[in-house]
Write a protein that holds these residues in place. Structure first.
Motif, PDB file in Angstrom:
ATOM      1  N   SER A  11       0.637  -1.152  -0.113  1.00 12.30           N
ATOM      2  CA  SER A  11       0.117  -0.050   0.007  1.00 12.30           C
ATOM      3  C   SER A  11       1.101   1.157   0.068  1.00 12.30           C
ATOM      4  CB  SER A  11      -0.865   0.116   1.129  1.00 12.30           C
ATOM      5  OG  SER A  11      -1.701   0.977   1.569  1.00 12.30           O
ATOM      6  N   ALA A  12       0.844   1.810  -1.320  1.00 14.32           N
ATOM      7  CA  ALA A  12       2.005   2.945  -1.417  1.00 14.32           C
ATOM      8  C   ALA A  12       1.218   4.300  -1.013  1.00 14.32           C
ATOM      9  CB  ALA A  12       2.561   2.974  -2.734  1.00 14.32           C
ATOM     10  N   GLU A  13       1.799   4.961   0.193  1.00 11.61           N
ATOM     11  CA  GLU A  13       1.316   6.136   0.626  1.00 11.61           C
ATOM     12  C   GLU A  13       1.340   7.086  -0.275  1.00 11.61           C
ATOM     13  OE1 GLU A  13      -0.319   6.770   3.699  1.00 11.61           O
ATOM     14  OE2 GLU A  13      -0.767   8.489   3.056  1.00 11.61           O
ATOM     15  N   SER A  14       0.053   7.832  -0.541  1.00  9.71           N
ATOM     16  CA  SER A  14      -0.186   8.901  -0.973  1.00  9.71           C
ATOM     17  C   SER A  14       0.326   9.339  -2.545  1.00  9.71           C
ATOM     18  CB  SER A  14       0.469  10.345  -0.340  1.00  9.71           C
ATOM     19  OG  SER A  14      -0.113  10.338   0.984  1.00  9.71           O
TER      20      SER A  14
ATOM     21  N   LEU B  41       9.195   5.327  11.191  1.00  6.91           N
ATOM     22  CA  LEU B  41      10.435   4.433  10.479  1.00  6.91           C
ATOM     23  C   LEU B  41      10.262   4.750   8.893  1.00  6.91           C
ATOM     24  CD1 LEU B  41      12.674   2.346  10.714  1.00  6.91           C
ATOM     25  CD2 LEU B  41      10.895   0.727  10.291  1.00  6.91           C
ATOM     26  N   LYS B  42      11.272   5.033   8.327  1.00  5.88           N
ATOM     27  CA  LYS B  42      11.647   5.249   6.933  1.00  5.88           C
ATOM     28  C   LYS B  42      11.285   4.229   6.228  1.00  5.88           C
ATOM     29  CE  LYS B  42      15.376   8.707   7.632  1.00  5.88           C
ATOM     30  NZ  LYS B  42      16.717   9.062   7.235  1.00  5.88           N
ATOM     31  N   ASP B  43      10.984   4.207   5.003  1.00  6.30           N
ATOM     32  CA  ASP B  43      10.626   3.053   4.217  1.00  6.30           C
ATOM     33  C   ASP B  43      11.690   2.171   3.885  1.00  6.30           C
ATOM     34  OD1 ASP B  43       7.736   3.868   4.267  1.00  6.30           O
ATOM     35  OD2 ASP B  43       8.007   4.787   2.088  1.00  6.30           O
ATOM     36  N   LYS B  44      12.903   2.668   3.797  1.00  4.29           N
ATOM     37  CA  LYS B  44      13.834   1.727   3.360  1.00  4.29           C
ATOM     38  C   LYS B  44      14.171   0.590   4.573  1.00  4.29           C
ATOM     39  CE  LYS B  44      15.893   4.400  -0.372  1.00  4.29           C
ATOM     40  NZ  LYS B  44      16.987   5.267  -0.901  1.00  4.29           N
TER      41      LYS B  44
ATOM     42  N   ASN C 108       6.153   8.624   2.419  1.00 11.36           N
ATOM     43  CA  ASN C 108       5.638   9.600   1.504  1.00 11.36           C
ATOM     44  C   ASN C 108       4.182  10.162   2.026  1.00 11.36           C
ATOM     45  OD1 ASN C 108       5.847  11.006  -0.968  1.00 11.36           O
ATOM     46  ND2 ASN C 108       3.841   9.721  -1.581  1.00 11.36           N
ATOM     47  N   HIS C 109       4.239  10.650   3.052  1.00 16.65           N
ATOM     48  CA  HIS C 109       2.904  11.249   3.773  1.00 16.65           C
ATOM     49  C   HIS C 109       3.154  12.656   3.814  1.00 16.65           C
ATOM     50  CE1 HIS C 109      -0.101  11.669   6.794  1.00 16.65           C
ATOM     51  NE2 HIS C 109      -0.860  10.542   6.369  1.00 16.65           N
TER      52      HIS C 109
ATOM     53  N   ARG D 177       9.905   9.896  -4.841  1.00 15.30           N
ATOM     54  CA  ARG D 177      11.365   9.243  -5.373  1.00 15.30           C
ATOM     55  C   ARG D 177      11.917   8.148  -4.413  1.00 15.30           C
ATOM     56  NH1 ARG D 177      15.985   8.921  -8.464  1.00 15.30           N
ATOM     57  NH2 ARG D 177      14.978   9.697 -10.259  1.00 15.30           N
ATOM     58  N   TYR D 178      11.817   8.559  -2.960  1.00 11.98           N
ATOM     59  CA  TYR D 178      12.481   7.937  -2.005  1.00 11.98           C
ATOM     60  C   TYR D 178      11.698   6.654  -1.959  1.00 11.98           C
ATOM     61  CZ  TYR D 178      13.596   6.534   2.463  1.00 11.98           C
ATOM     62  OH  TYR D 178      13.874   5.353   3.438  1.00 11.98           O
ATOM     63  N   MET D 179      10.356   6.887  -2.137  1.00 11.57           N
ATOM     64  CA  MET D 179       9.218   5.365  -1.808  1.00 11.57           C
ATOM     65  C   MET D 179       9.738   4.428  -3.254  1.00 11.57           C
ATOM     66  SD  MET D 179       5.217   5.346  -1.261  1.00 11.57           S
ATOM     67  CE  MET D 179       4.732   6.134  -2.659  1.00 11.57           C
TER      68      MET D 179
END
Ligand code: GP9
Ligand code: MN
Length: 425
Positions: free
Chosen positions: A36-39, A167-170, A196-197, A227-229
Protein backbone atom coordinates in the motif's frame (compact mmCIF):
# COMPACT_ATOMS: atom_id res chain seq x y z
CA UNK A 1 -31.28 -8.83 7.98
CA UNK A 2 -34.28 -8.57 5.66
CA UNK A 3 -32.34 -6.34 3.25
CA UNK A 4 -29.94 -9.15 2.44
CA UNK A 5 -32.07 -10.74 -0.33
CA UNK A 6 -32.38 -7.34 -2.05
CA UNK A 7 -28.64 -6.75 -1.76
CA UNK A 8 -27.81 -10.22 -3.06
CA UNK A 9 -30.13 -9.74 -6.00
CA UNK A 10 -28.62 -6.37 -6.84
CA UNK A 11 -25.08 -7.74 -6.70
CA UNK A 12 -26.00 -10.75 -8.86
CA UNK A 13 -27.78 -8.65 -11.48
CA UNK A 14 -25.86 -5.41 -11.56
CA UNK A 15 -22.33 -6.23 -10.44
CA UNK A 16 -21.26 -9.81 -10.92
CA UNK A 17 -20.51 -11.52 -14.19
CA UNK A 18 -20.34 -15.11 -15.35
CA UNK A 19 -17.31 -14.30 -17.42
CA UNK A 20 -14.25 -16.05 -16.06
CA UNK A 21 -10.96 -14.23 -15.71
CA UNK A 22 -8.52 -15.32 -18.43
CA UNK A 23 -5.94 -15.36 -15.63
CA UNK A 24 -7.97 -17.44 -13.20
CA UNK A 25 -5.68 -19.48 -10.98
CA UNK A 26 -2.49 -18.23 -12.58
CA UNK A 27 -1.06 -17.41 -9.14
CA UNK A 28 -2.54 -20.36 -7.29
CA UNK A 29 -0.79 -21.06 -3.97
CA UNK A 30 1.56 -18.13 -4.40
CA UNK A 31 2.25 -15.64 -1.65
CA UNK A 32 0.60 -12.26 -2.03
CA UNK A 33 2.82 -9.31 -1.20
CA UNK A 34 0.65 -6.22 -1.21
CA UNK A 35 2.31 -2.82 -0.99
CA UNK A 36 0.00 0.00 0.00
CA UNK A 37 1.97 2.95 -1.34
CA UNK A 38 1.27 6.08 0.66
CA UNK A 39 -0.16 9.13 -1.12
CA UNK A 40 1.16 8.39 -4.60
CA UNK A 41 -0.89 9.58 -7.57
CA UNK A 42 -0.70 8.37 -11.15
CA UNK A 43 0.44 11.71 -12.53
CA UNK A 44 3.99 11.05 -11.30
CA UNK A 45 4.32 7.85 -13.32
CA UNK A 46 6.38 8.32 -16.49
CA UNK A 47 6.69 11.97 -15.63
CA UNK A 48 9.51 14.36 -14.77
CA UNK A 49 10.19 17.24 -12.42
CA UNK A 50 12.97 19.75 -13.11
CA UNK A 51 13.88 17.54 -16.07
CA UNK A 52 14.42 14.51 -13.82
CA UNK A 53 12.47 11.24 -13.87
CA UNK A 54 10.39 10.91 -10.69
CA UNK A 55 9.76 7.16 -10.43
CA UNK A 56 12.39 5.27 -12.44
CA UNK A 57 11.68 1.91 -10.81
CA UNK A 58 7.90 2.05 -11.07
CA UNK A 59 8.27 3.26 -14.67
CA UNK A 60 10.36 0.19 -15.45
CA UNK A 61 7.57 -1.97 -14.00
CA UNK A 62 4.98 -0.32 -16.27
CA UNK A 63 6.81 -1.79 -19.25
CA UNK A 64 7.79 -5.05 -17.57
CA UNK A 65 6.48 -8.20 -19.26
CA UNK A 66 5.49 -9.68 -15.89
CA UNK A 67 3.43 -6.67 -14.89
CA UNK A 68 -0.08 -5.45 -15.46
CA UNK A 69 -0.29 -1.72 -14.95
CA UNK A 70 -3.74 -0.15 -14.63
CA UNK A 71 -3.47 3.43 -15.82
CA UNK A 72 -7.07 4.42 -15.13
CA UNK A 73 -7.37 3.06 -11.62
CA UNK A 74 -9.10 5.30 -9.05
CA UNK A 75 -8.89 5.50 -5.28
CA UNK A 76 -12.33 5.61 -3.69
CA UNK A 77 -11.46 6.78 -0.20
CA UNK A 78 -12.85 9.61 1.88
CA UNK A 79 -12.17 10.73 5.45
CA UNK A 80 -10.69 7.41 6.52
CA UNK A 81 -7.78 7.84 4.06
CA UNK A 82 -5.39 4.84 4.26
CA UNK A 83 -7.87 2.88 6.34
CA UNK A 84 -10.61 3.48 3.76
CA UNK A 85 -8.36 2.09 1.06
CA UNK A 86 -7.67 -0.96 3.21
CA UNK A 87 -11.40 -1.37 3.75
CA UNK A 88 -12.11 -1.24 0.01
CA UNK A 89 -9.39 -3.77 -0.80
CA UNK A 90 -10.36 -6.18 1.95
CA UNK A 91 -14.12 -6.13 1.45
CA UNK A 92 -15.05 -4.75 -1.97
CA UNK A 93 -17.50 -2.58 -0.01
CA UNK A 94 -17.46 1.22 0.09
CA UNK A 95 -16.14 3.15 3.04
CA UNK A 96 -18.57 5.59 4.66
CA UNK A 97 -19.48 9.11 3.55
CA UNK A 98 -18.33 10.49 6.89
CA UNK A 99 -15.88 9.29 9.50
CA UNK A 100 -13.69 6.23 9.15
CA UNK A 101 -15.45 2.89 8.99
CA UNK A 102 -12.38 1.37 10.71
CA UNK A 103 -13.37 3.38 13.79
CA UNK A 104 -17.13 3.47 13.55
CA UNK A 105 -17.71 -0.16 12.57
CA UNK A 106 -14.56 -1.93 13.67
CA UNK A 107 -16.48 -4.69 15.41
CA UNK A 108 -18.78 -5.65 12.58
CA UNK A 109 -18.89 -9.04 10.96
CA UNK A 110 -17.01 -9.01 7.64
CA UNK A 111 -16.10 -11.52 4.95
CA UNK A 112 -12.86 -9.98 3.78
CA UNK A 113 -9.92 -11.02 1.71
CA UNK A 114 -7.84 -11.99 4.75
CA UNK A 115 -10.59 -14.20 6.12
CA UNK A 116 -11.17 -15.87 2.76
CA UNK A 117 -7.45 -16.48 2.28
CA UNK A 118 -7.23 -17.74 5.84
CA UNK A 119 -9.84 -20.32 4.98
CA UNK A 120 -7.57 -21.45 2.13
CA UNK A 121 -4.63 -21.98 4.47
CA UNK A 122 -2.93 -18.63 4.00
CA UNK A 123 -1.14 -16.85 6.83
CA UNK A 124 -2.35 -13.25 6.75
CA UNK A 125 -0.58 -10.24 8.16
CA UNK A 126 -0.12 -6.51 7.95
CA UNK A 127 3.26 -4.84 8.38
CA UNK A 128 3.26 -1.14 9.20
CA UNK A 129 5.66 0.69 11.49
CA UNK A 130 3.03 2.79 13.21
CA UNK A 131 1.05 2.59 16.42
CA UNK A 132 -1.41 -0.29 16.23
CA UNK A 133 -4.33 1.76 17.47
CA UNK A 134 -3.95 4.37 14.72
CA UNK A 135 -7.10 4.05 12.61
CA UNK A 136 -8.26 1.45 15.17
CA UNK A 137 -6.29 -1.10 13.23
CA UNK A 138 -5.82 -3.50 16.14
CA UNK A 139 -9.56 -3.96 16.50
CA UNK A 140 -10.44 -3.87 12.82
CA UNK A 141 -7.76 -6.42 11.93
CA UNK A 142 -9.29 -8.79 14.47
CA UNK A 143 -12.66 -8.37 12.79
CA UNK A 144 -11.05 -8.94 9.39
CA UNK A 145 -9.31 -12.06 10.77
CA UNK A 146 -5.81 -10.85 10.00
CA UNK A 147 -3.53 -13.36 11.75
CA UNK A 148 -0.84 -10.93 12.84
CA UNK A 149 -0.11 -7.21 12.82
CA UNK A 150 3.56 -6.26 12.83
CA UNK A 151 3.24 -2.71 14.16
CA UNK A 152 5.69 -0.16 15.49
CA UNK A 153 6.93 -2.43 18.29
CA UNK A 154 8.07 -5.03 15.76
CA UNK A 155 10.64 -2.56 14.39
CA UNK A 156 13.79 -0.94 15.64
CA UNK A 157 13.01 2.73 15.32
CA UNK A 158 15.73 5.27 16.10
CA UNK A 159 16.17 8.95 15.51
CA UNK A 160 18.50 8.19 12.60
CA UNK A 161 16.19 5.82 10.75
CA UNK A 162 12.99 7.80 11.11
CA UNK A 163 11.43 10.96 9.76
CA UNK A 164 8.01 12.58 10.01
CA UNK A 165 5.56 9.82 10.85
CA UNK A 166 8.17 7.29 11.90
CA UNK A 167 10.42 4.61 10.46
CA UNK A 168 11.60 5.41 6.94
CA UNK A 169 10.45 3.09 4.17
CA UNK A 170 13.90 1.71 3.32
CA UNK A 171 14.67 0.38 6.83
CA UNK A 172 11.00 -0.62 7.09
CA UNK A 173 11.24 -3.05 4.18
CA UNK A 174 14.71 -4.16 5.22
CA UNK A 175 13.64 -4.95 8.79
CA UNK A 176 10.50 -6.67 7.52
CA UNK A 177 12.47 -9.29 5.61
CA UNK A 178 13.22 -11.37 8.73
CA UNK A 179 9.49 -11.69 9.37
CA UNK A 180 8.71 -12.53 5.78
CA UNK A 181 11.46 -15.15 5.53
CA UNK A 182 10.25 -17.07 8.55
CA UNK A 183 6.58 -16.79 7.71
CA UNK A 184 4.50 -19.84 7.03
CA UNK A 185 3.67 -20.03 3.30
CA UNK A 186 1.56 -19.26 1.44
CA UNK A 187 1.09 -15.85 3.01
CA UNK A 188 -0.82 -12.66 2.29
CA UNK A 189 1.24 -9.78 3.66
CA UNK A 190 0.28 -6.17 3.37
CA UNK A 191 3.04 -3.57 3.67
CA UNK A 192 1.87 -0.04 4.39
CA UNK A 193 4.51 2.57 3.62
CA UNK A 194 4.79 5.79 5.60
CA UNK A 195 7.51 8.13 4.39
CA UNK A 196 5.60 9.64 1.47
CA UNK A 197 3.02 11.16 3.79
CA UNK A 198 1.95 14.78 4.06
CA UNK A 199 3.91 17.09 4.60
CA UNK A 200 6.45 14.91 2.72
CA UNK A 201 9.48 15.79 4.81
CA UNK A 202 12.70 14.03 3.91
CA UNK A 203 16.28 14.24 5.18
CA UNK A 204 18.64 15.82 2.69
CA UNK A 205 20.64 12.63 2.27
CA UNK A 206 17.48 10.76 1.24
CA UNK A 207 16.68 13.24 -1.50
CA UNK A 208 17.79 11.91 -4.91
CA UNK A 209 15.96 14.55 -6.93
CA UNK A 210 15.46 18.25 -6.32
CA UNK A 211 12.27 19.69 -4.92
CA UNK A 212 9.88 21.41 -7.27
CA UNK A 213 9.75 25.18 -7.13
CA UNK A 214 6.23 26.53 -6.76
CA UNK A 215 4.06 28.38 -4.27
CA UNK A 216 3.18 25.07 -2.58
CA UNK A 217 5.80 23.55 -0.29
CA UNK A 218 3.65 20.46 -0.12
CA UNK A 219 3.84 19.87 -3.85
CA UNK A 220 7.51 20.87 -3.90
CA UNK A 221 8.38 18.26 -1.25
CA UNK A 222 6.15 15.61 -2.78
CA UNK A 223 8.43 14.72 -5.70
CA UNK A 224 11.62 13.79 -3.80
CA UNK A 225 9.49 11.90 -1.25
CA UNK A 226 7.82 9.90 -4.02
CA UNK A 227 11.26 9.14 -5.44
CA UNK A 228 12.40 7.89 -2.02
CA UNK A 229 9.45 5.49 -1.94
CA UNK A 230 10.23 4.37 -5.49
CA UNK A 231 13.77 3.52 -4.38
CA UNK A 232 12.54 1.77 -1.25
CA UNK A 233 10.25 -0.45 -3.33
CA UNK A 234 13.09 -1.19 -5.74
CA UNK A 235 15.33 -2.26 -2.85
CA UNK A 236 12.51 -4.42 -1.51
CA UNK A 237 12.22 -6.20 -4.87
CA UNK A 238 15.96 -6.88 -4.63
CA UNK A 239 15.59 -8.35 -1.16
CA UNK A 240 12.68 -10.51 -2.26
CA UNK A 241 14.76 -11.88 -5.13
CA UNK A 242 17.73 -12.53 -2.86
CA UNK A 243 15.59 -14.38 -0.34
CA UNK A 244 14.05 -16.60 -3.00
CA UNK A 245 10.52 -15.50 -2.07
CA UNK A 246 10.13 -13.48 -5.27
CA UNK A 247 9.32 -16.26 -7.71
CA UNK A 248 6.76 -17.86 -5.36
CA UNK A 249 4.85 -14.61 -4.91
CA UNK A 250 2.80 -12.02 -6.71
CA UNK A 251 3.47 -8.42 -5.83
CA UNK A 252 0.76 -5.81 -5.89
CA UNK A 253 1.59 -2.12 -5.57
CA UNK A 254 -1.36 0.21 -5.09
CA UNK A 255 -1.60 3.92 -4.25
CA UNK A 256 -3.85 4.39 -1.23
CA UNK A 257 -5.26 7.88 -1.99
CA UNK A 258 -4.26 11.31 -3.26
CA UNK A 259 -1.31 13.10 -1.70
CA UNK A 260 -1.90 16.58 -3.09
CA UNK A 261 -5.25 18.05 -2.12
CA UNK A 262 -7.15 20.68 -4.08
CA UNK A 263 -5.69 23.33 -1.77
CA UNK A 264 -2.65 23.10 -4.03
CA UNK A 265 -4.48 23.44 -7.32
CA UNK A 266 -2.63 26.56 -8.31
CA UNK A 267 0.79 24.93 -7.97
CA UNK A 268 -0.55 21.74 -9.51
CA UNK A 269 -1.88 23.53 -12.57
CA UNK A 270 1.54 25.12 -13.02
CA UNK A 271 3.25 21.75 -12.76
CA UNK A 272 0.84 20.13 -15.22
CA UNK A 273 1.06 23.10 -17.59
CA UNK A 274 -2.67 23.85 -17.44
CA UNK A 275 -4.48 27.17 -16.99
CA UNK A 276 -6.50 25.74 -14.13
CA UNK A 277 -7.54 22.48 -12.50
CA UNK A 278 -11.15 21.99 -13.56
CA UNK A 279 -13.59 19.74 -11.69
CA UNK A 280 -12.95 17.18 -14.46
CA UNK A 281 -9.18 17.43 -13.90
CA UNK A 282 -9.73 17.03 -10.18
CA UNK A 283 -11.49 13.71 -10.73
CA UNK A 284 -8.72 12.57 -13.07
CA UNK A 285 -6.18 13.42 -10.38
CA UNK A 286 -7.83 10.78 -8.18
CA UNK A 287 -6.10 8.10 -10.23
CA UNK A 288 -3.52 6.17 -8.24
CA UNK A 289 -1.01 3.65 -9.59
CA UNK A 290 -1.96 -0.02 -9.56
CA UNK A 291 0.53 -2.73 -10.48
CA UNK A 292 0.07 -6.48 -10.42
CA UNK A 293 3.45 -8.12 -10.87
CA UNK A 294 3.53 -11.86 -11.50
CA UNK A 295 7.12 -13.18 -11.66
CA UNK A 296 7.52 -15.65 -14.51
CA UNK A 297 4.47 -14.42 -16.39
CA UNK A 298 5.35 -12.90 -19.76
CA UNK A 299 2.18 -11.38 -21.15
CA UNK A 300 1.75 -8.34 -18.94
CA UNK A 301 0.54 -5.06 -20.39
CA UNK A 302 -0.84 -1.64 -19.63
CA UNK A 303 -4.60 -1.81 -19.08
CA UNK A 304 -6.57 1.36 -19.82
CA UNK A 305 -10.02 0.27 -18.67
CA UNK A 306 -11.60 2.23 -15.83
CA UNK A 307 -10.97 0.34 -12.58
CA UNK A 308 -10.75 1.10 -8.87
CA UNK A 309 -10.00 -0.10 -5.38
CA UNK A 310 -13.42 -1.74 -5.13
CA UNK A 311 -12.20 -4.22 -7.80
CA UNK A 312 -9.11 -5.47 -6.02
CA UNK A 313 -10.65 -8.20 -3.88
CA UNK A 314 -12.33 -10.22 -6.67
CA UNK A 315 -9.34 -9.67 -8.96
CA UNK A 316 -6.83 -11.06 -6.48
CA UNK A 317 -9.03 -13.96 -5.41
CA UNK A 318 -9.46 -15.06 -9.02
CA UNK A 319 -5.73 -14.83 -9.73
CA UNK A 320 -5.25 -17.17 -6.78
CA UNK A 321 -7.89 -19.52 -8.17
CA UNK A 322 -10.44 -18.81 -5.45
CA UNK A 323 -14.11 -18.49 -6.30
CA UNK A 324 -16.12 -15.41 -5.37
CA UNK A 325 -19.37 -17.03 -6.44
CA UNK A 326 -20.91 -16.74 -3.00
CA UNK A 327 -19.44 -13.41 -2.05
CA UNK A 328 -21.23 -10.09 -1.74
CA UNK A 329 -19.08 -7.50 -3.47
CA UNK A 330 -19.46 -4.26 -5.40
CA UNK A 331 -16.39 -4.59 -7.61
CA UNK A 332 -15.42 -6.66 -10.61
CA UNK A 333 -12.44 -8.68 -11.74
CA UNK A 334 -10.24 -6.18 -13.57
CA UNK A 335 -9.28 -8.73 -16.21
CA UNK A 336 -12.76 -9.43 -17.58
CA UNK A 337 -14.65 -7.38 -20.18
CA UNK A 338 -18.13 -7.81 -18.76
CA UNK A 339 -17.81 -5.41 -15.85
CA UNK A 340 -20.46 -3.12 -14.46
CA UNK A 341 -18.91 -0.23 -16.38
CA UNK A 342 -18.27 2.54 -13.88
CA UNK A 343 -16.27 3.38 -10.79
CA UNK A 344 -18.15 5.26 -8.07
CA UNK A 345 -16.30 7.71 -5.91
CA UNK A 346 -17.51 7.97 -2.35
CA UNK A 347 -18.97 11.46 -2.87
CA UNK A 348 -21.29 10.16 -5.61
CA UNK A 349 -19.12 11.25 -8.53
CA UNK A 350 -18.32 8.51 -11.01
CA UNK A 351 -16.16 7.58 -13.95
CA UNK A 352 -17.52 5.39 -16.72
CA UNK A 353 -15.95 4.41 -20.00
CA UNK A 354 -17.51 7.41 -21.74
CA UNK A 355 -18.33 9.91 -18.99
CA UNK A 356 -17.13 11.54 -15.83
CA UNK A 357 -19.80 12.92 -13.54
CA UNK A 358 -18.81 15.43 -10.91
CA UNK A 359 -20.68 18.23 -9.15
CA UNK A 360 -23.79 17.31 -11.16
CA UNK A 361 -22.08 17.94 -14.48
CA UNK A 362 -21.58 15.20 -17.03
CA UNK A 363 -18.25 15.38 -18.87
CA UNK A 364 -16.99 13.47 -21.86
CA UNK A 365 -14.24 11.32 -20.32
CA UNK A 366 -11.95 11.53 -23.33
CA UNK A 367 -12.23 15.26 -24.08
CA UNK A 368 -13.06 16.69 -20.65
CA UNK A 369 -15.83 18.77 -22.23
CA UNK A 370 -19.27 18.99 -20.57
CA UNK A 371 -21.81 16.88 -22.44
CA UNK A 372 -24.68 18.76 -24.08
CA UNK A 373 -27.91 17.57 -22.56
CA UNK A 374 -30.34 18.97 -25.12
CA UNK A 375 -32.35 20.79 -22.49
CA UNK A 376 -33.48 23.52 -24.89
CA UNK A 377 -34.81 21.11 -27.45
CA UNK A 378 -36.85 19.38 -24.78
CA UNK A 379 -39.99 17.98 -26.44
CA UNK A 380 -42.03 18.54 -23.32
CA UNK A 381 -42.49 14.84 -22.78
CA UNK A 382 -41.83 14.01 -19.17
CA UNK A 383 -38.44 12.37 -18.47
CA UNK A 384 -37.18 13.27 -21.92
CA UNK A 385 -34.68 15.84 -20.64
CA UNK A 386 -33.67 13.46 -17.94
CA UNK A 387 -32.89 10.64 -20.33
CA UNK A 388 -31.06 13.10 -22.55
CA UNK A 389 -28.35 13.36 -19.89
CA UNK A 390 -26.30 10.20 -20.40
CA UNK A 391 -24.92 10.37 -16.86
CA UNK A 392 -28.32 10.11 -15.20
CA UNK A 393 -28.90 6.34 -15.46
CA UNK A 394 -25.41 5.61 -14.14
CA UNK A 395 -25.81 8.17 -11.37
CA UNK A 396 -28.90 6.30 -10.19
CA UNK A 397 -26.99 3.04 -10.00
CA UNK A 398 -24.15 4.71 -8.14
CA UNK A 399 -26.53 6.08 -5.53
CA UNK A 400 -28.27 2.74 -5.18
CA UNK A 401 -25.01 0.90 -4.80
CA UNK A 402 -23.50 3.27 -2.23
CA UNK A 403 -26.74 3.03 -0.25
CA UNK A 404 -26.72 -0.77 -0.26
CA UNK A 405 -23.10 -0.89 0.83
CA UNK A 406 -23.89 1.57 3.63
CA UNK A 407 -26.81 -0.51 4.81
CA UNK A 408 -24.55 -3.58 5.08
CA UNK A 409 -22.22 -1.61 7.33
CA UNK A 410 -24.77 0.32 9.38
CA UNK A 411 -26.89 -2.78 9.94
CA UNK A 412 -23.91 -5.12 10.43
CA UNK A 413 -25.80 -7.30 7.97
CA UNK A 414 -23.10 -9.88 7.34
CA UNK A 415 -24.06 -11.32 10.72
CA UNK A 416 -27.02 -12.77 8.88
CA UNK A 417 -25.20 -14.18 5.85
CA UNK A 418 -23.84 -17.69 5.66
CA UNK A 419 -20.86 -17.52 3.33
CA UNK A 420 -19.67 -21.00 4.24
CA UNK A 421 -21.30 -23.01 1.45
CA UNK A 422 -19.03 -21.39 -1.10
CA UNK A 423 -17.16 -23.93 -3.22
CA UNK A 424 -13.80 -23.14 -1.68
CA UNK A 425 -14.67 -22.77 1.97
C1 GP9 B 1 -0.96 5.89 9.44
C2 GP9 B 1 -0.81 5.81 7.96
C3 GP9 B 1 -1.18 7.10 7.31
O1 GP9 B 1 -0.77 4.68 10.09
O2 GP9 B 1 -1.52 4.75 7.45
O3 GP9 B 1 -2.53 7.31 7.39
P1 GP9 B 1 -3.28 8.37 6.47
O4 GP9 B 1 -3.16 9.70 7.13
O5 GP9 B 1 -2.67 8.38 5.13
O6 GP9 B 1 -4.68 7.87 6.45
MN1 MN C 1 -2.41 7.15 3.49
Amino acid sequence: GNEIPEIKEYVEEEVKSDEESPLKGIAEDRNVIFISAESIQSFVINNKVNGQVITPFLNSLVNDESTFYFENFYHQTLQGKTSDSEFLVENSLYPLSRGAVFFTHGQNEYHGLSEMLNNQGYFTSVLHANNKSFWNRDQMYDSLEVDHFYGEEAYEVTEENSIGWGLKDKPFFEQSMKYLQTMEQPFYSKFITLTNHFPFHLDKEDRSIEKYDSSSNTLNNFFPAVRYMDEAIEEFFGQLKQSGLYKDSIIVIMGDHYGISENHNKAMSRYLGKDEITPYDHVQLQRVPMFIHIPGYEDGKVISEVTGQIDVKPTLLHLLGISTENDIQFGNDMFIDDRKGYIALRNGDFISDKYISTGGICYNRKTGEPVETDEETDTGVQDETETANPCTPIKKKVEKELGLSDSIIYGDLFRFVDFSNSKNE
